[in-house]
Design a protein around this motif. Structure first.
Motif, PDB file in Angstrom:
ATOM      1  N   THR A 176       1.016  -1.099   0.266  1.00  0.00           N
ATOM      2  CA  THR A 176       0.206   0.285  -0.154  1.00  0.00           C
ATOM      3  C   THR A 176       1.131   1.515  -0.196  1.00  0.00           C
ATOM      4  O   THR A 176       1.295   1.254   0.812  1.00  0.00           O
ATOM      5  CB  THR A 176      -1.514   0.238   1.222  1.00  0.00           C
ATOM      6  N   ILE A 177       0.194   1.791  -0.532  1.00  0.00           N
ATOM      7  CA  ILE A 177       1.647   3.575  -1.060  1.00  0.00           C
ATOM      8  C   ILE A 177       0.179   4.794  -0.404  1.00  0.00           C
ATOM      9  O   ILE A 177       1.039   5.044  -0.005  1.00  0.00           O
ATOM     10  CB  ILE A 177       1.412   3.834  -2.648  1.00  0.00           C
ATOM     11  N   LYS A 178      -0.665   4.506  -0.820  1.00  0.00           N
ATOM     12  CA  LYS A 178      -1.495   5.704  -0.488  1.00  0.00           C
ATOM     13  C   LYS A 178      -3.258   4.878  -0.061  1.00  0.00           C
ATOM     14  O   LYS A 178      -3.799   3.973  -0.977  1.00  0.00           O
ATOM     15  CB  LYS A 178      -1.670   6.903  -1.051  1.00  0.00           C
ATOM     16  N   THR A 179      -3.915   5.099   0.979  1.00  0.00           N
ATOM     17  CA  THR A 179      -5.058   4.937   1.360  1.00  0.00           C
ATOM     18  C   THR A 179      -6.440   6.041   1.451  1.00  0.00           C
ATOM     19  O   THR A 179      -5.966   7.435   1.973  1.00  0.00           O
ATOM     20  CB  THR A 179      -5.117   3.850   2.674  1.00  0.00           C
ATOM     21  N   GLU A 180      -6.760   6.145  -0.073  1.00  0.00           N
ATOM     22  CA  GLU A 180      -7.832   7.303   1.100  1.00  0.00           C
ATOM     23  C   GLU A 180      -8.967   6.804   1.354  1.00  0.00           C
ATOM     24  O   GLU A 180     -10.129   6.090   0.569  1.00  0.00           O
ATOM     25  CB  GLU A 180      -8.287   7.770  -0.683  1.00  0.00           C
ATOM     26  N   ASN A 181      -9.699   7.223   2.281  1.00  0.00           N
ATOM     27  CA  ASN A 181     -10.919   6.828   3.405  1.00  0.00           C
ATOM     28  C   ASN A 181     -12.194   7.481   2.524  1.00  0.00           C
ATOM     29  O   ASN A 181     -12.418   8.512   2.196  1.00  0.00           O
ATOM     30  CB  ASN A 181     -10.698   7.620   5.279  1.00  0.00           C
ATOM     31  N   ILE A 182     -13.130   6.676   1.635  1.00  0.00           N
ATOM     32  CA  ILE A 182     -14.325   7.381   1.158  1.00  0.00           C
ATOM     33  C   ILE A 182     -15.497   7.730   1.956  1.00  0.00           C
ATOM     34  O   ILE A 182     -16.496   8.380   2.032  1.00  0.00           O
ATOM     35  CB  ILE A 182     -14.572   6.523   0.218  1.00  0.00           C
ATOM     36  N   PHE A 183     -15.850   6.232   2.671  1.00  0.00           N
ATOM     37  CA  PHE A 183     -17.220   6.346   3.304  1.00  0.00           C
ATOM     38  C   PHE A 183     -16.831   5.762   4.830  1.00  0.00           C
ATOM     39  O   PHE A 183     -16.569   5.093   4.947  1.00  0.00           O
ATOM     40  CB  PHE A 183     -18.107   6.143   2.479  1.00  0.00           C
ATOM     41  N   ASP A 184     -17.607   6.588   5.672  1.00  0.00           N
ATOM     42  CA  ASP A 184     -17.608   5.548   6.147  1.00  0.00           C
ATOM     43  C   ASP A 184     -18.771   5.454   7.706  1.00  0.00           C
ATOM     44  O   ASP A 184     -19.140   6.250   7.686  1.00  0.00           O
ATOM     45  CB  ASP A 184     -16.220   6.614   7.655  1.00  0.00           C
ATOM     46  N   GLY A 185     -19.835   4.314   7.090  1.00  0.00           N
ATOM     47  CA  GLY A 185     -21.036   3.848   7.937  1.00  0.00           C
ATOM     48  C   GLY A 185     -21.024   3.129   8.913  1.00  0.00           C
ATOM     49  O   GLY A 185     -20.005   2.280   9.547  1.00  0.00           O
ATOM     50  N   LYS A 186     -22.713   2.720   9.208  1.00  0.00           N
ATOM     51  CA  LYS A 186     -22.495   2.383  10.487  1.00  0.00           C
ATOM     52  C   LYS A 186     -22.527   0.268  10.279  1.00  0.00           C
ATOM     53  O   LYS A 186     -22.115  -0.234  10.953  1.00  0.00           O
ATOM     54  CB  LYS A 186     -24.641   2.079  10.733  1.00  0.00           C
ATOM     55  N   VAL A 187     -22.333   0.381   8.986  1.00  0.00           N
ATOM     56  CA  VAL A 187     -22.077  -1.149   8.428  1.00  0.00           C
ATOM     57  C   VAL A 187     -20.266  -1.532   8.002  1.00  0.00           C
ATOM     58  O   VAL A 187     -20.032  -2.562   8.438  1.00  0.00           O
ATOM     59  CB  VAL A 187     -23.060  -2.136   7.840  1.00  0.00           C
TER      60      VAL A 187
ATOM     61  N   ARG B 232     -16.730   0.027   6.229  1.00  0.00           N
ATOM     62  CA  ARG B 232     -16.280   1.591   5.649  1.00  0.00           C
ATOM     63  C   ARG B 232     -15.769   1.322   4.087  1.00  0.00           C
ATOM     64  O   ARG B 232     -15.130   0.345   4.223  1.00  0.00           O
ATOM     65  CB  ARG B 232     -15.035   1.028   6.526  1.00  0.00           C
ATOM     66  N   LEU B 233     -15.772   2.170   3.306  1.00  0.00           N
ATOM     67  CA  LEU B 233     -14.987   2.525   2.089  1.00  0.00           C
ATOM     68  C   LEU B 233     -13.453   3.083   1.890  1.00  0.00           C
ATOM     69  O   LEU B 233     -13.434   4.199   2.336  1.00  0.00           O
ATOM     70  CB  LEU B 233     -15.952   2.523   1.324  1.00  0.00           C
ATOM     71  N   GLN B 234     -12.450   2.191   1.688  1.00  0.00           N
ATOM     72  CA  GLN B 234     -11.225   3.338   1.369  1.00  0.00           C
ATOM     73  C   GLN B 234     -11.010   2.534  -0.588  1.00  0.00           C
ATOM     74  O   GLN B 234     -10.943   1.245  -0.950  1.00  0.00           O
ATOM     75  CB  GLN B 234     -11.012   2.612   2.488  1.00  0.00           C
TER      76      GLN B 234
ATOM     77  N   ALA C 292     -13.744  -7.207   0.101  1.00  0.00           N
ATOM     78  CA  ALA C 292     -13.874  -6.483   0.902  1.00  0.00           C
ATOM     79  C   ALA C 292     -13.004  -7.528   2.217  1.00  0.00           C
ATOM     80  O   ALA C 292     -12.591  -8.442   2.069  1.00  0.00           O
ATOM     81  CB  ALA C 292     -15.398  -7.135   1.524  1.00  0.00           C
ATOM     82  N   ASP C 293     -13.172  -7.243   3.378  1.00  0.00           N
ATOM     83  CA  ASP C 293     -11.988  -7.994   4.844  1.00  0.00           C
ATOM     84  C   ASP C 293     -13.091  -8.744   5.721  1.00  0.00           C
ATOM     85  O   ASP C 293     -12.562  -9.833   6.253  1.00  0.00           O
ATOM     86  CB  ASP C 293     -11.014  -7.546   5.428  1.00  0.00           C
ATOM     87  N   GLU C 294     -14.732  -8.854   5.042  1.00  0.00           N
ATOM     88  CA  GLU C 294     -15.098  -9.700   6.639  1.00  0.00           C
ATOM     89  C   GLU C 294     -15.309 -10.917   6.271  1.00  0.00           C
ATOM     90  O   GLU C 294     -14.864 -12.241   5.353  1.00  0.00           O
ATOM     91  CB  GLU C 294     -16.464  -9.600   5.502  1.00  0.00           C
ATOM     92  N   LEU C 295     -15.040 -11.563   7.641  1.00  0.00           N
ATOM     93  CA  LEU C 295     -14.671 -12.811   8.629  1.00  0.00           C
ATOM     94  C   LEU C 295     -15.737 -12.995   9.022  1.00  0.00           C
ATOM     95  O   LEU C 295     -16.719 -12.512   9.771  1.00  0.00           O
ATOM     96  CB  LEU C 295     -13.308 -12.761   9.020  1.00  0.00           C
ATOM     97  N   LEU C 296     -16.647 -13.906   8.151  1.00  0.00           N
ATOM     98  CA  LEU C 296     -17.768 -14.874   8.622  1.00  0.00           C
ATOM     99  C   LEU C 296     -17.479 -15.776   9.360  1.00  0.00           C
ATOM    100  O   LEU C 296     -17.312 -16.893   8.893  1.00  0.00           O
ATOM    101  CB  LEU C 296     -19.022 -14.856   7.471  1.00  0.00           C
TER     102      LEU C 296
END
Length: 181
Positions: free
Chosen positions: A8-19, A21-23, A117-121
């Motif tokens: 990873t060179i750079k991370t841009e956070n786009i949205f931080d919601g209830k369920v 986070r988008l980056q 997505a990194d969701e672990l179920l």
């Protein structure tokens, strides 16, 4: 270092919601070139395969907005930050079905959509259900109906695509492979 790793060179956070986070990450590829990765960050989820005393599986029927249709699924829900999977499993079972248990067994865990997505179920199973006298209130924005099905009925629902999500398909396949119902 893994020869397939993307640094990873750079991370841009786009949205931080209830369920979720988008980056968007800018990454250096193994060949030295760069690319962008749209990532959904998720705190994880838990699902339960609840089996009644009369050998039926409890499912919940609910509308899924991303699909614009109603699905029949095993009870499941999002883990709260720092919450242990077993705690989430019991909480979701109680909220969605009105049953509880003191006897959960971990079946497996898997990444639901590792391409973005990194969701672990985590999936648990129980056949030691107790009906609650006063079930806890569920989420204000969640409307579910409880359905009890035999394994044969559940397999038919899979064929008819009434059961059509990965975790519930996995649960039905797992029970079929066990040959216990």
């Amino acid at each position: 270092m893994d020869k397939f790793e993307e640094r990873t060179i750079k991370t841009e956070n786009i949205f931080d919601g209830k369920v979720v986070r988008l980056q968007v990450d800018e990454v250096e590829l193994p060949n030295g070139k760069t690319s962008k990765r749209e990532l959904i960050k998720h705190s994880g989820a838990v699902a339960v395969i609840p089996i009644t005393k009369d050998n039926k599986i409890l499912f919940v029927k609910q509308y899924r907005k991303p699909l614009e249709k109603t699905l029949i699924e095993i009870p499941a829900g999002k883990m709260e930050e720092g919450e242990e999977p077993e705690v989430t499993a019991v909480r979701e079972l109680e909220e969605e079905t009105g049953y509880t248990t003191n006897d959960l067994s971990l079946v497996t865990s898997f990444y639901s959509s590792p391409g973005f997505a990194d969701e672990l179920l985590y999936i648990y199973i129980t056949d030691q259900l107790e009906k609650l006298d006063t079930p806890p209130d569920g989420d204000d924005d969640e409307f579910v109906e409880i359905i009890e099905l035999t394994l044969d009925e559940a397999k038919r629902y899979v064929e008819e695509e009434r059961i059509h999500d990965a975790k519930t398909n996995y649960a039905v396949l797992y029970l079929h492979a066990l040959g216990r119902m």
